[in-house]
Design a protein around this motif. Structure first.
Motif, PDB file in Angstrom:
ATOM      1  N   SER A 266      -0.389   0.219   8.451  1.00 40.82           N
ATOM      2  CA  SER A 266      -0.380   1.561   7.885  1.00 40.82           C
ATOM      3  C   SER A 266      -1.019   2.556   8.849  1.00 40.82           C
ATOM      4  N   GLN A 271      -4.239   6.128   5.771  1.00 42.74           N
ATOM      5  CA  GLN A 271      -5.099   5.126   5.143  1.00 42.74           C
ATOM      6  C   GLN A 271      -6.536   5.601   4.945  1.00 42.74           C
ATOM      7  N   ASP A 279      -1.986   2.661  -1.822  1.00 43.33           N
ATOM      8  CA  ASP A 279      -2.037   1.340  -2.453  1.00 43.33           C
ATOM      9  C   ASP A 279      -2.893   0.390  -1.634  1.00 43.33           C
ATOM     10  N   ARG A 281      -2.130  -1.744   0.506  1.00 46.35           N
ATOM     11  CA  ARG A 281      -1.693  -1.913   1.898  1.00 46.35           C
ATOM     12  C   ARG A 281      -1.947  -0.668   2.745  1.00 46.35           C
ATOM     13  N   LEU A 283      -0.571   2.327   2.031  1.00 47.03           N
ATOM     14  CA  LEU A 283       0.621   3.173   1.992  1.00 47.03           C
ATOM     15  C   LEU A 283       0.494   4.195   0.868  1.00 47.03           C
ATOM     16  N   VAL A 285       1.274   6.186  -2.340  1.00 46.10           N
ATOM     17  CA  VAL A 285       1.947   5.868  -3.596  1.00 46.10           C
ATOM     18  C   VAL A 285       2.915   6.998  -3.940  1.00 46.10           C
ATOM     19  N   ASP A 307       8.007   4.727   6.643  1.00 46.71           N
ATOM     20  CA  ASP A 307       7.154   3.554   6.783  1.00 46.71           C
ATOM     21  C   ASP A 307       5.753   3.740   6.233  1.00 46.71           C
ATOM     22  N   ASP A 308       5.317   4.987   5.987  1.00 44.01           N
ATOM     23  CA  ASP A 308       3.960   5.193   5.486  1.00 44.01           C
ATOM     24  C   ASP A 308       3.923   5.367   3.978  1.00 44.01           C
ATOM     25  N   ALA A 310       4.991   3.805  -0.002  1.00 42.32           N
ATOM     26  CA  ALA A 310       5.369   2.665  -0.841  1.00 42.32           C
ATOM     27  C   ALA A 310       6.443   3.148  -1.815  1.00 42.32           C
ATOM     28  N   ASP A 313      11.745   0.232  -4.856  1.00 36.98           N
ATOM     29  CA  ASP A 313      13.108  -0.197  -4.546  1.00 36.98           C
ATOM     30  C   ASP A 313      13.830  -0.468  -5.857  1.00 36.98           C
ATOM     31  N   ARG A 321       9.158  -2.856  -3.335  1.00 33.63           N
ATOM     32  CA  ARG A 321       9.105  -1.656  -2.507  1.00 33.63           C
ATOM     33  C   ARG A 321      10.145  -1.774  -1.389  1.00 33.63           C
TER      34      ARG A 321
END
Length: 452
Positions: A266, A271, A279, A281, A283, A285, A307-308, A310, A313, A321
């Motif tokens: 991340s 972060q 979240d 990880r 990332l 939200v 990519d940054d 979440a 999906d 995700r």
């Protein structure tokens, strides 16, 4: 005028800005993209840049040229404060400054994931930017030049040994393309035998290419090994000091080129330097429509993708995700532009839903793998599909035309094998003035004799 600020000029950021330019009325809002680099990198072409099949500049899309109504700010965002709607921007030179926004889009992307391995920072190259891909190619070409003039021994063997760490798409594609380049170079270097090449792919898991199923992944391993590569599964890099590679399996060898492609982490700004919700990880939200926040609470006028973020999906199981790849980032950027304009005009937004088109990877010139559900295509047809898909996907007709021109030239005349490693130190020739060190003869040094 309403200020829309986009943090990051990668896939998602570029396509968001491009979509906003098409949809916003003149005077409705001003769009600003903040990124340290003045271009968007088309990362799927980096393995072919490594192999010399695509020119480095053709894998980079100029933000200023193709975002003509967008203000481009060259700088890195160091903090994001949604509470007072400000960003802190750090330019290449000069003090940090504040940038206010009315609508914020966070598409800062991910960074390369690294571990505290001795020697890694000093010896390894990443494979996330154009500059790294060019440096990898030049290092291999320079190593061939040096090895060809050396007698057989440890130093020569080290120059002809290449190590890639990471068995995801980036690592496998870069490894396969560089192996194909090295094999092709042997025709131009009769002093070097095929048996002298030593290519190692190191993967911590028990398989490579996790996006494909087990059988195609195993076929890729067998294909690489038939070409002379060594694939180390269930193995980790323990040390790489001074190019001496130590693996967790106990094997040790010297490697003149080490490439780290072991996944993403991340973004540190997202972060640790923002008040946006993240979240476990690290990332951001986001809701299905790409607004930042949860179903219960939304952060006003803040959006995120790529990519940054979440991103839920909706085409997969509940709670899943989207995976961090270009296929999702491009489509999320396009939807972001539509949703932001819809929000500004009081209309309903749409949720992000994308059913995968399958995965395709290049394994070197004329070799590839494609999978869509149970359909698997291997070899030359898959390689053609890879090139066809990505030449259509790379932004702008100008870039498509340039890439096709290079591929056509390579088909007629072969690869360009000139190393330009010296461009990393462009002033050396000027400073030395062609004067050799003691005992060294320099080509192109001026004659000391009289001129005619």
């Amino acid at each position: 005028m309403r200020e829309i600020v986009i943090v990051g000029g990668g896939y998602a950021g570029f396509y968001t800005a491009r979509g906003l330019e098409k949809r916003l009325h003149r005077g409705e809002a001003r769009v600003t993209v903040v990124d340290p680099r003045p271009y968007m990198t088309y990362q799927p072409f980096l393995p072919e840049v490594v192999a010399g099949s695509v020119e480095a500049r053709h894998a980079a899309v100029s933000l200023r040229r193709h975002l003509r109504r967008t203000r481009v700010v060259a700088g890195a965002v160091t903090t994001i404060s949604s509470a007072d709607r400000t960003l802190t921007v750090r330019p290449a030179r000069g003090p940090d400054y504040q940038l206010r926004y009315d609508t914020l889009v966070v598409t800062a992307g991910a960074v390369t994931r690294v571990f505290p391995i001795p020697g890694l920072d000093d010896q390894a190259f990443g494979l996330k930017h154009v500059e790294e891909a060019v440096a990898i190619r030049d290092r291999l070409l320079t190593s061939f030049d040096r090895a060809a003039s050396l007698p057989h021994g440890p130093e020569r063997q080290k120059l002809l040994t290449v190590t890639f760490v990471g068995g995801g798409f980036s690592g496998v594609e870069g490894f396969g393309e560089l192996l194909a380049l090295a094999t092709a170079l042997l025709k131009r270097y009769p002093e070097i035998g095929f048996e002298e090449l030593s290519f190692h792919l190191v993967e911590a898991r028990d398989r490579i290419l996790p996006e494909v199923s087990d059988a195609p992944g195993a076929w890729v391993v067998r294909s690489l090994e038939r070409r002379g590569a060594h694939v180390h599964l269930n193995t980790q890099l323990v040390a790489a000091e001074y190019g001496h590679v130590v693996l967790s399996s106990g094997r040790e060898f010297d490697s003149g080129l080490i490439v780290w492609a072991a996944g993403n982490a991340s973004n540190p700004v997202v972060q640790r330097h923002t008040d946006l919700p993240i979240d476990e990880r690290g990332l951001i939200v986001v809701r299905p429509d790409l607004r930042v926040g949860t179903e219960a609470e939304v952060v006003p006028d803040v959006w995120a993708a790529g990519d940054d973020a979440a991103v839920p999906d909706l085409a997969a199981a509940p709670g899943a995700r989207t995976v961090p790849n270009a296929q999702h980032a491009v489509r999320q950027g396009r939807l972001l532009a539509k949703n932001i304009v819809a929000s500004l005009r009081g209309r309903r937004t749409k949720d992000y839903l994308h059913h995968s088109l399958g995965v395709v990877a290049t394994l070197g010139l004329g070799r590839g793998i494609f999978q869509y559900r149970r359909l698997v295509i291997k070899g030359f047809p898959a390689w053609l599909m890879h090139r066809g898909y990505h030449v259509l996907a790379v932004p702008t007709w100008e870039r498509k035309t340039r890439v096709l021109a290079v591929w056509t030239t390579a088909a007629l005349y072969g690869r360009d094998i000139v190393s330009l490693a010296s461009v990393q130190h462009p002033r050396d020739a000027f400073v030395s003035r062609g004067n050799p060190r003691d005992g060294e003869v320099t080509a192109g040094a001026p004659s000391s004799g009289p001129r005619p």
